[in-house]
Scaffold this active site. Structure first.
Site, PDB file in Angstrom:
ATOM      1  N   GLY A  37      34.350  28.954  47.600  1.00  0.00           N
ATOM      2  CA  GLY A  37      32.923  28.687  47.498  1.00  0.00           C
ATOM      3  C   GLY A  37      32.134  29.916  47.929  1.00  0.00           C
ATOM      4  N   THR A  38      31.031  30.213  47.227  1.00  0.00           N
ATOM      5  CA  THR A  38      30.275  31.430  47.535  1.00  0.00           C
ATOM      6  C   THR A  38      28.820  31.150  47.887  1.00  0.00           C
ATOM      7  OG1 THR A  38      29.680  31.827  45.207  1.00  0.00           O
ATOM      8  CG2 THR A  38      31.756  32.786  46.008  1.00  0.00           C
ATOM      9  N   ASP A  62      33.814  29.742  42.745  1.00  0.00           N
ATOM     10  CA  ASP A  62      32.662  28.881  42.469  1.00  0.00           C
ATOM     11  C   ASP A  62      31.374  29.599  42.848  1.00  0.00           C
ATOM     12  OD1 ASP A  62      31.828  25.724  42.127  1.00  0.00           O
ATOM     13  OD2 ASP A  62      30.568  26.763  43.589  1.00  0.00           O
ATOM     14  N   TYR A  67      22.442  30.849  43.429  1.00  0.00           N
ATOM     15  CA  TYR A  67      22.964  31.533  44.613  1.00  0.00           C
ATOM     16  C   TYR A  67      22.532  33.000  44.657  1.00  0.00           C
ATOM     17  CZ  TYR A  67      26.306  27.614  45.046  1.00  0.00           C
ATOM     18  OH  TYR A  67      26.898  26.384  45.161  1.00  0.00           O
ATOM     19  N   SER A 157      26.895  17.946  38.826  1.00  0.00           N
ATOM     20  CA  SER A 157      27.026  18.042  40.278  1.00  0.00           C
ATOM     21  C   SER A 157      26.012  17.107  40.928  1.00  0.00           C
ATOM     22  CB  SER A 157      26.788  19.489  40.744  1.00  0.00           C
ATOM     23  OG  SER A 157      27.016  19.633  42.127  1.00  0.00           O
ATOM     24  N   LYS A 248      33.986  27.364  51.637  1.00  0.00           N
ATOM     25  CA  LYS A 248      33.284  28.643  51.627  1.00  0.00           C
ATOM     26  C   LYS A 248      33.676  29.438  52.863  1.00  0.00           C
ATOM     27  CE  LYS A 248      29.560  31.352  52.796  1.00  0.00           C
ATOM     28  NZ  LYS A 248      28.782  31.606  54.047  1.00  0.00           N
ATOM     29  N   THR A 250      33.833  33.880  54.202  1.00  0.00           N
ATOM     30  CA  THR A 250      33.740  35.306  53.886  1.00  0.00           C
ATOM     31  C   THR A 250      34.653  36.136  54.782  1.00  0.00           C
ATOM     32  OG1 THR A 250      31.807  35.518  55.352  1.00  0.00           O
ATOM     33  CG2 THR A 250      31.379  35.146  53.001  1.00  0.00           C
ATOM     34  N   ASN A 251      35.084  35.569  55.893  1.00  0.00           N
ATOM     35  CA  ASN A 251      36.024  36.247  56.782  1.00  0.00           C
ATOM     36  C   ASN A 251      37.430  36.127  56.193  1.00  0.00           C
ATOM     37  OD1 ASN A 251      37.959  36.721  58.898  1.00  0.00           O
ATOM     38  ND2 ASN A 251      36.321  36.440  60.403  1.00  0.00           N
ATOM     39  N   ILE A 255      39.489  32.768  54.870  1.00  0.00           N
ATOM     40  CA  ILE A 255      39.821  32.648  53.449  1.00  0.00           C
ATOM     41  C   ILE A 255      41.323  32.392  53.308  1.00  0.00           C
ATOM     42  CG2 ILE A 255      39.903  33.853  51.235  1.00  0.00           C
ATOM     43  CD1 ILE A 255      37.403  35.390  52.091  1.00  0.00           C
TER      44      ILE A 255
END
Length: 278
Positions: A37-38, A62, A67, A157, A248, A250-251, A255
């Site tokens: 997820g982003t 995704d 976004y 969604s 989601k 980012t680290n 992940i």
């Protein structure tokens, strides 16, 4: 409802690839059961997260037009294509159309713009972000994008039973996916069961409750038995319900941790305990 009854109603085809399991969509394409997820990841952070996820083994990303990160997501994808790690067809890309201020024509333009931003010739899945405003006509614009082969599948969604039934009455292309908020304290049985009966695959977003789930003592206790974290248990619970999950992160550490959920199995008792958390 007990977990076993949910499992019996699951009508999606479940298969295994070398990287991660996939679920067969009603369009015939395979969708990996876990994706990156982003949401809220922008700029170079989003680009690097996509690069890291692909290197770890993710083959599902995704994103969404709203976004504001499709360009960077595309850069991360192409970084790994250019590095020879993957080909475009190896990665399942989901994006979304924002319905507010959008009509049929603008929805088609939105999909075309997303394809351009991602620097690809097609996306794998386009979702209606939520059912508001002139959302039926927005979906018809997505149908146009589907027929023009800008996307291989389309879906919805944040839709419940009534909205799904309305969409099926008023449009021609059955949604392949319904992406809704699912986590152990919000199991969404009614919508999941309805989608299963219709052959619509369910994706659960915010599977870790935007971070709150990682502190749950019940999940942590179950995780200890499997040498896994509470977050991994929550994600595994979704996978064993035959759902798609898109945590989601980012680290790179998280992940990677989120992806390491295919080497253990929750028991039926554990599944039911998690399913009935409040």
């Amino acid at each position: 409802m007990q977990y076993l009854s949910v499992l019996v109603l699951a009508l999606v085809a479940y298969s295994t690839s070398a990287l991660a399991p996939t679920i067969k969509l009603n369009t015939g394409y395979d969708m990996p059961v876990i994706g990156l997820g982003t949401w809220q990841a922008t700029g170079q952070t989003a680009r690097q997260a996509v690069k890291d996820a692909i290197a770890i083994g993710y083959r599902h990303i995704d994103t969404a037009s709203h976004y504001g990160n499709e360009h960077e997501v595309g850069q991360g994808l192409h970084d790994q294509i250019n590095a020879g790690l993957i080909k475009r067809e190896d990665v399942f890309i989901t994006t979304k159309v924002w319905p507010q201020g959008t009509d049929r024509r603008k929805a088609l333009e939105s999909v075309r713009h997303s394809v351009q931003q991602l620097n690809v010739s097609y996306v794998d899945l386009v979702l209606l972000h939520f059912p508001e405003n002139d959302w039926i006509n927005v979906y018809r614009g997505m149908e146009d994008a589907y027929h023009q082969k800008l996307t291989r599948s389309i879906g919805i969604s944040n839709c419940g039973r009534g909205q799904i039934d309305q969409l099926l009455r008023e449009t021609t292309v059955k949604p392949a996916v319904n992406q809704i908020s699912i986590q152990p304290r919000n199991n969404q049985d009614d919508t999941v069961n309805h989608c299963n009966e219709l052959g619509i695959v369910v994706t659960g977003f915010s599977p870790l409750g935007t971070g709150s789930i990682v502190k749950d003592h019940t999940l942590a206790s179950i995780g200890t038995k499997h040498q896994k974290s509470a977050a991994q248990v929550a994600l595994r619970w979704q996978i064993q319900r035959h759902l798609i999950t898109i945590p989601k992160a980012t680290n790179p550490k998280y992940i990677k941790e989120d992806f390491e959920i295919f080497d253990f199995q929750l028991t039926n008792d554990e599944m039911n305990t998690i399913h009935n958390l409040h």
